[in-house]
Design an enzyme around this catalytic site. Structure first.
Site, PDB file in Angstrom:
ATOM      1  N   CYS A  96       0.820  -1.223   0.000  1.00  0.00           N
ATOM      2  CA  CYS A  96       0.000   0.000   0.000  1.00  0.00           C
ATOM      3  C   CYS A  96       0.854   1.274   0.000  1.00  0.00           C
ATOM      4  O   CYS A  96       1.435   1.613  -1.023  1.00  0.00           O
ATOM      5  CB  CYS A  96      -0.969  -0.050   1.174  1.00  0.00           C
ATOM      6  N   HIS A 195      -3.446  -5.618   2.423  1.00  0.00           N
ATOM      7  CA  HIS A 195      -3.074  -5.762   3.835  1.00  0.00           C
ATOM      8  C   HIS A 195      -3.684  -7.073   4.348  1.00  0.00           C
ATOM      9  O   HIS A 195      -4.283  -7.833   3.584  1.00  0.00           O
ATOM     10  CB  HIS A 195      -3.703  -4.622   4.656  1.00  0.00           C
TER      11      HIS A 195
HETATM   12  N1  GLN Z   1      -2.060   6.804   2.569  1.00  0.00           N
HETATM   13  C1  GLN Z   1      -2.177   5.969   1.383  1.00  0.00           C
HETATM   14  C2  GLN Z   1      -3.611   5.985   0.803  1.00  0.00           C
HETATM   15  O1  GLN Z   1      -4.543   6.316   1.486  1.00  0.00           O
HETATM   16  C3  GLN Z   1      -1.785   4.541   1.722  1.00  0.00           C
HETATM   17  C4  GLN Z   1      -2.714   3.895   2.743  1.00  0.00           C
HETATM   18  C5  GLN Z   1      -2.214   2.565   3.268  1.00  0.00           C
HETATM   19  O2  GLN Z   1      -1.004   2.299   3.330  1.00  0.00           O
HETATM   20  N2  GLN Z   1      -3.181   1.700   3.709  1.00  0.00           N
HETATM   21  O3  GLN Z   1      -3.783   5.601  -0.363  1.00  0.00           O
END
Ligand code: GLN
Length: 244
Positions: A96, A195
């Site tokens: 992510c 995740h």
């Molecule tokens: N901040 C980034 C987004 O919202 C990554 C989020 C994350 O790592 N879950 O796309």
């Protein structure tokens, strides 16, 4: 080569900043699936300001925009070193927010653009909608083909050049909710929005990464012995096409 004489080195980049939703579970899976086979793991956490040493495999987790802002400049200082590691065949897995920083940039909402380290030809822009839910995607290189996990991001990632998608979406949104793809791969650099954490639910991909790291270290294909993955397979299969 006998597995008991094998070793791989793994670096966890900035765990104090990018470790959203227990992404540390990916490190635990890699370590355990080596340990269970008698493969030694040299492990190093790289914290903000630390020198990044040579490793066979580098992992970076996800994070909110704030943590990405905190880490982006520090990561960018190591761009050329990490690109060199990529070109030597090192394995990278970014989840992510970490995945987003593997590209050229991440443009958050109403904030300055964050420079990425261009390990892959991709870029990310913040979308107006947050994608939150279960994801199933299908690869063309793994057995089983499926990858499962949980996405929570507003970033929309677009791939260019020789950077290819990791998998085709079956349930969920993936990279941008438009092109039907999830994640990315260029050389041995892998990014995913999944995740969960990701590798415990996808042990076959963990083994794929370990085999790539062994090939980088020893210069030959080393096939891992099978493990008793009954529980892992039940977990994986129970999540295939789980409703979003
Ligand atoms: N901040 C980034 C987004 O919202 C990554 C989020 C994350 O790592 N879950 O796309």
């Amino acid at each position: 080569m006998e597995e008991e004489n094998l070793k791989i080195s793994i670096a966890h980049l900035y765990p104090e900043l990018l470790n959203l939703y227990g992404d540390i579970g990916n490190i635990i899976t890699l370590k355990k699936r080596c340990e269970w086979r008698g493969i030694e793991v040299e492990f190093e956490e790289i914290h903000y300001g630390d020198k990044i040493n040579e490793h066979d495999l580098y992992f970076i987790g996800g994070g909110q925009d704030k943590q990405q802002e905190d880490v982006a400049d520090e990561l960018f200082k190591n761009k050329w070193f990490l690109m060199g590691e990529r070109d030597k065949g090192a394995v990278f897995l970014g989840i992510c927010g970490g995945y987003q920083l593997f590209g050229h940039y991440y443009q958050p909402h109403d904030k300055p653009k964050l420079k990425g380290i261009s390990l892959m030809d991709a870029y990310t822009v913040a979308g107006d909608k947050r994608f939150i839910g279960n994801v199933t995607a299908r690869t063309d290189f793994l057995t089983p083909e499926t990858l499962v996990g949980f996405e929570n991001h507003s970033g929309l990632t677009y791939l260019e050049g020789e950077t290819k998608p990791l998998a085709r979406i079956e349930t969920g949104n993936g990279n941008n909710g438009q092109d039907g793809f999830e994640g990315a791969r260029y050389k041995n650099v892998f990014g995913t929005y999944l995740h969960g954490s990701f590798l415990p639910k996808n042990p076959h991909f963990a083994d794929y990464l370990i085999e790539l790291a062994l090939k980088k270290r020893y210069g030959q294909n080393i096939e891992l012995q099978e493990l008793d993955d009954k529980i892992e397979k039940l977990t994986h299969n129970s999540l295939i096409n789980k409703p979003y």
